[in-house]
Design a protein around this motif. Sequence first.
Motif, PDB file in Angstrom:
ATOM      1  N   UNK A   8       1.276  -1.160   0.079  1.00 45.87           N
ATOM      2  CA  UNK A   8      -0.119   0.230  -0.193  1.00 45.87           C
ATOM      3  C   UNK A   8       0.543   1.130   0.157  1.00 45.87           C
ATOM      4  N   UNK A   9      -0.014   2.314  -0.941  1.00 44.95           N
ATOM      5  CA  UNK A   9       1.171   3.544  -0.811  1.00 44.95           C
ATOM      6  C   UNK A   9       1.068   3.879   0.768  1.00 44.95           C
ATOM      7  N   UNK A  10      -0.124   4.139   1.370  1.00 41.68           N
ATOM      8  CA  UNK A  10       0.329   4.749   2.861  1.00 41.68           C
ATOM      9  C   UNK A  10       0.376   6.051   2.355  1.00 41.68           C
ATOM     10  N   UNK A  11       0.613   7.332   3.250  1.00 36.85           N
ATOM     11  CA  UNK A  11       0.581   8.227   3.612  1.00 36.85           C
ATOM     12  C   UNK A  11       1.267   9.283   2.080  1.00 36.85           C
ATOM     13  N   UNK A  12       2.496   8.826   2.010  1.00 37.20           N
ATOM     14  CA  UNK A  12       3.008   9.619   1.451  1.00 37.20           C
ATOM     15  C   UNK A  12       3.686   8.564   0.430  1.00 37.20           C
ATOM     16  N   UNK A  13       4.155   8.235  -0.214  1.00 38.27           N
ATOM     17  CA  UNK A  13       4.961   7.435  -0.915  1.00 38.27           C
ATOM     18  C   UNK A  13       6.133   7.977  -2.017  1.00 38.27           C
ATOM     19  N   UNK A  14       7.096   7.183  -1.991  1.00 36.07           N
ATOM     20  CA  UNK A  14       7.982   7.866  -3.001  1.00 36.07           C
ATOM     21  C   UNK A  14       9.148   7.526  -3.639  1.00 36.07           C
ATOM     22  N   UNK A  15       9.663   7.722  -4.785  1.00 34.93           N
ATOM     23  CA  UNK A  15      10.509   7.325  -5.974  1.00 34.93           C
ATOM     24  C   UNK A  15      11.276   8.113  -6.801  1.00 34.93           C
ATOM     25  N   UNK A  16      12.614   7.744  -6.592  1.00 40.33           N
ATOM     26  CA  UNK A  16      13.713   8.953  -7.526  1.00 40.33           C
ATOM     27  C   UNK A  16      13.458   8.306  -9.131  1.00 40.33           C
ATOM     28  N   UNK A  17      13.582   8.571 -10.541  1.00 39.89           N
ATOM     29  CA  UNK A  17      12.949   8.466 -11.521  1.00 39.89           C
ATOM     30  C   UNK A  17      14.878   8.093 -12.143  1.00 39.89           C
TER      31      UNK A  17
END
Lengths: 456, 932
Positions: free
Chosen positions: A345-354
């Motif tokens: 689950x993505x939850x409150x905040x999800x982050x990924x570098x591109x």
Amino acid sequence: MRGQRRQAAPRGTSGSQSSARGPLATGLALVLVAGATTWLAGTAAEPERSAVEATSPQRVARSLSCVTGLSGGRAVVGSLHGAVRSGRPAQGGVVRTDGDEGAFAVQAGKRASASVYATQSAQRSNWYAAQACADPSRVQWFLGAGGGRAHQSTLTLANTRSGDAIVDVEVFGPKGVVEAPGLDDLTVRASPTILDLSEVAPSADELSVRVTAQRGLVSATMVDRFSPGALADPLTEFIPGQAEPATTQLIGGMPAQPDQVALLVHNTGDAATVVGVEYAGVDGHFTPKGLGDITAPPGQLTVAFLPKPTNDGAHGVRITTDQPVVAGLRVRERGDVVQLGALAPLGATALVGLPVGADRTVRLLNPDDRRAGRARVDVLDATGKVLERKMVVVPAGSVREMSSPVLRGKDARVVRIVRGRDLRGAIELRSESGLATIPVVSVAGETRVPAVQPAD
Amino acid sequence: MKISALLVCHDGAKWLPAAIDALEASTRLPDSIAVVDNGSTDRSAELVNEAFGTDPVRLPRTTGYGAAVEAALATLPPAEPDEWLWLLHDDCRPEPDCLEALIRSAERSAPDVVALGPKLRVWSSPPRLAEVGVTISGSGRRETGLEPLEFDHGQHDEPRRVLAVNTAGMLIRRETFESFGLDPELPLFGNDIDLGWRLASAGLSVQVVPAAVMAHAEGAQERGQHAGRRGELAGKQFRDQRSAAMYTLLANSSPAMAVMRWFRLLGTGVLRALGQLLVRRPGRAAEELAAIGRVHLRPRRILSARRRRRDHLRRLDTSGSARPLLAPWWMPLRHASDFAADLGRAGQEAVREAVHVRTGVGPESTVRGQVLRSPTVWVMVGVLLLSVLAGRELLAGAPLHGGALLPAPDGVGEWWSTWAHSWHWVGLGSSAPAPAYLLVFSVLGTLLFGQPELVVWLLFVLTAPLAFWGASRVLRRLVRGRLAAYWGAAAYALVPIVTGSVAQGRLGTVAAAVLFPWTAGAALRLAARNPDHRARAVWRTALGVSLLVLMVPLVWVVALVLVLASGWWFGPRVSPARLWPIVVAPPVVAMPWLLGVLDTPAALLFEAGSAAALPVDPGSLDLLAGRLGGPGAAPAWFGLGIAVAAVIALARASSRSRVIRAWVVAAASGLVLLGLSRIQVTLPGVVGELRPSYSFFVLLLQAALVVAVVMAADGALSEVTGGSFTWRQPLAGLGVIAAVGAVVLGAAWWVSGGTPGPLHRSEPAVTPVYMADLANSRPDGATLLVRGGPTEEGAAPVSFEVLRADSQRLGDAAIAELTPPDETFTAMVQRVLASDGDAAEQLASYGIAYVYAPAPVSDEVAGAFDATDGFSQASASDGQSRAWRVDNTPDLAAITVDSSPLRPLLLVLQVLALLALLVLAAPSRPAPRGDR
């Protein structure tokens, strides 16, 4: 003496015989008071003994581990808040990771831990691979590894802490445990430990690997080399690590029209289980046509090829079992291969570098068949500036994707998904050499750890 | 041989006529007589004048005996070669041949015999012996070698050399007396022994002549009492006797012996003073201390006396030794053993009397016969057997603990230490006050062969017999018949068991159940007719309430209500103002703990035992039936029978007023229960809110109901069967069925089921032996015990506990509950669970050597300790538990030990208060002769 005693017997009281005949009404009133007060005393609410929640959020320092030695390797590292320290020099937030085989750490303090990102990628002419650099973890599963010449995997174990870590590495195949001598109580020191499965657990079969830290924590990265044919150049891909077995899983990030889809299921339960499979597409879930029963025996890795998705294609596979399993997909498309794992689950905040140099498409999957989900997708540059912001609504059981010039542009460095809650997310990366998929993961910088209180 | 008699009078008119008559009847009269009167205010001088035709030499009242004799001697003509002095008191009556026998013996004796004395008999009881020569023991006691009031059968009629003879009737060579004299420092007491000792030191002898008989009234004691009131010479005769004895010993002993005796007399004197206090003779204690002060604070007086004696002997150029004539060294031991034997006999008599009073078995029976014929004893034995049967699983084995009861420590020294110190190594260390009841438990544990476990065993395994004992005693005071009293005692004895108090380890309630009947029994005598009994009842009630308050502090409120309502309850004979000790004594006895919890008044609402160990959620039916809720209680409907019978008890008009009194107590208990149920409080060391301890008031309510039934049942049978059939007979039958049924069902449940619930026997240590040993041996060898966290069964907060021993012990919980958590330490454990930083190093600074997680261990917890730097895996007790060693060397750098300088004073106050209560509550004893 007895007679004397009898006369003196009722001692300790006073009052004459006439007053001994007390009024009955007084007695009954006292009975009423005693009964009513005692009864009411029993109706009191139980006191709150513990207002402490079982877990509490804690912001902790993070140390991500990126592997090196891959062809054309690069890593995009940075943080939206606070500085990060990279084990290798970064220029403009990009670290070259080709060269000698090994690993380096990207370390973020508490301030940066909630917004640190590190994504590694590599490519050659016929393949493209990308994956978020590994977070330390106590248990990790890798499905679809190989221990032969045509299919060879390398496990890199990195210990980012000062003390030694003790690790058990277990290897399983279609027939159960694969003998892998020397992989119990493996000591992982400051320098990374690289295990070539073709040497430590030679096998021609598909393998699943469980890495368990008995002491300390290690970051585990599995790089898989796969030869599609005798004369074809081998393909390289990261195998995503997965933490916990479950009975319902959504594996996402699949290209819409794959050439081949292999389902990998490792049954960690103690009984065989039938694996229910559904594709997740834009129009919702559907069962692949012509799919026979898939049964996963306990303690083994089961590989099953799924029919190609029809309709408008699918971007994920939902599996259900009655035993806890670890599941993944190996998808082939246009000569490249992609290894996919269950999405969290993505939850409150999800982050990924591109990673640089690839087209990007964000896909959001909604595992809930009854309610639509929504999330805000931010595209940010290396300084944390928001380049694009978009609200995405994902209908129940469906998939939605976001692609835009900004997202594809070279300034876009980070995708942040806010309030995605139970939605799942993956970013498809498509370059001239091939295809890769990175799962979007919830920010782990602030994690819920067990709440602590003194014992009573 | 010339005999000159010297008679000294001092308020002796009572004896003087008989003394003069006896003197005149002597077969050998003195050749001359000199009479001195020490300021008598009676007719002594007149009587002397009438008898001898001349006035006596008049001296002030403050003149000592020695000075008086010197004055008499001065009136005599100069000494002749063979002149002897016959010293006479106004209260001595010589037999006619007394002087003759003395002279005869003097003539026949060796030349070194310079003083002789008659056999002294008791004036008022002539066949009894008073003295046949005297000596002195090392403790300063005047030793006659006679039994108290020994009859004279001629058993001491052999003439012999002695250290001294009484000056009453002493025949002494004049030249010797003029040379030695009586020491003016000994004006009244002990001058005879001193003289004899000095004679012996000079190589001279004193001989007792039993053939010479004289009656002696020892009137100095009586005169001393009166004189004391007027602030004159012999005001404090006990003090003077003791100081004279000490003076004699120190002035005449050899130098080395004198030094030794100086210390011995100081030590034994203080002990004797304490002993006098214990037997409620504070006047005697003060006199003993005053005597010590007079001798030990004035060393010059002793040194001067020694110098005089040395110079005198040097002048005489003779020497001898009194040592063979002194009492043997073991004489004080013999007196002690005699005293113990007397006490045993007195105890036996007391038991015999008590059995007689309680059972009606004649006092002429032997104690064994009385005991064997006592139904109370047999019922007690039955209850004891049932207790043993019901407590079969708790009789022996590992330590007893569970529920609110922590295991007793291995040795009673731990209790003493916890009681005595203001800093406790409990958890992270605490300066919270130790529970005040630890003093009582320490004393009991010491008396029980140093085994604290025995104290817990007695309370929890023998709860029923102990409660039955007290209850039967008090109920037999209240009613005439035995049957109702026995039923009531049995019903009461079952209360702590069927309520679940015993099974739940509720230490405070169980101890209160045992103490309460004795306290109530004492309170019932507050209105006794005899003023001494009333006074004694006040102190006994104060003692009982004090002990109860130590176990259940809220009892003080009950005591306050009792005192305020005493006028209504007991009638005009009892004034609330006189009952002040009942209200004042408990806070004083609990002072060391009470002052420590002033900033946490919520602690006053909890009884002894672990406040947070048990959930508190009784239902209405539970409380009505006398159940506490929680595990280990009998089915609630068993208990309703007593409530039903107590309501029916109101139907009997003849006992209704007394039943109503019991219902007043029940209603008051209900009100308190209601109040307590609406209060929720917090304790610094306990997570979440708590409801105050309420179990004592359930006990009180049940006790009131039992008393109501007993009051109505007593004598009801004859009343019911004697009258015509009305609605009363069926109602009485229903009451009997309800009452008896409740007890029978409760007893059957108890005996058949044993003691269910949390109370059990097991080894308390939860950590591996090597960790427990280290923790027991040093405060910086503690173990951090970690429980909880997410598991397959669900998520729970991680709780931690710092063990500085193998486990917490009885008394530690009260300290831990008053100790606020160390937020820094909690945050540190939190950081470990987040696998963060240098937590191991910081843990070590709290003296933590190991971390232990008993099964089931949360993977997250185990993983966190695995992953954090500074922890190495250690061996656990089993495969499911986990253990880690803290790599850093533990120390106590992070802990600041905080001690209270006030605590020793408070402890002394507590001990003195308890001792005073014990002394004042003890049975009255006749005042010793000297105090009359």
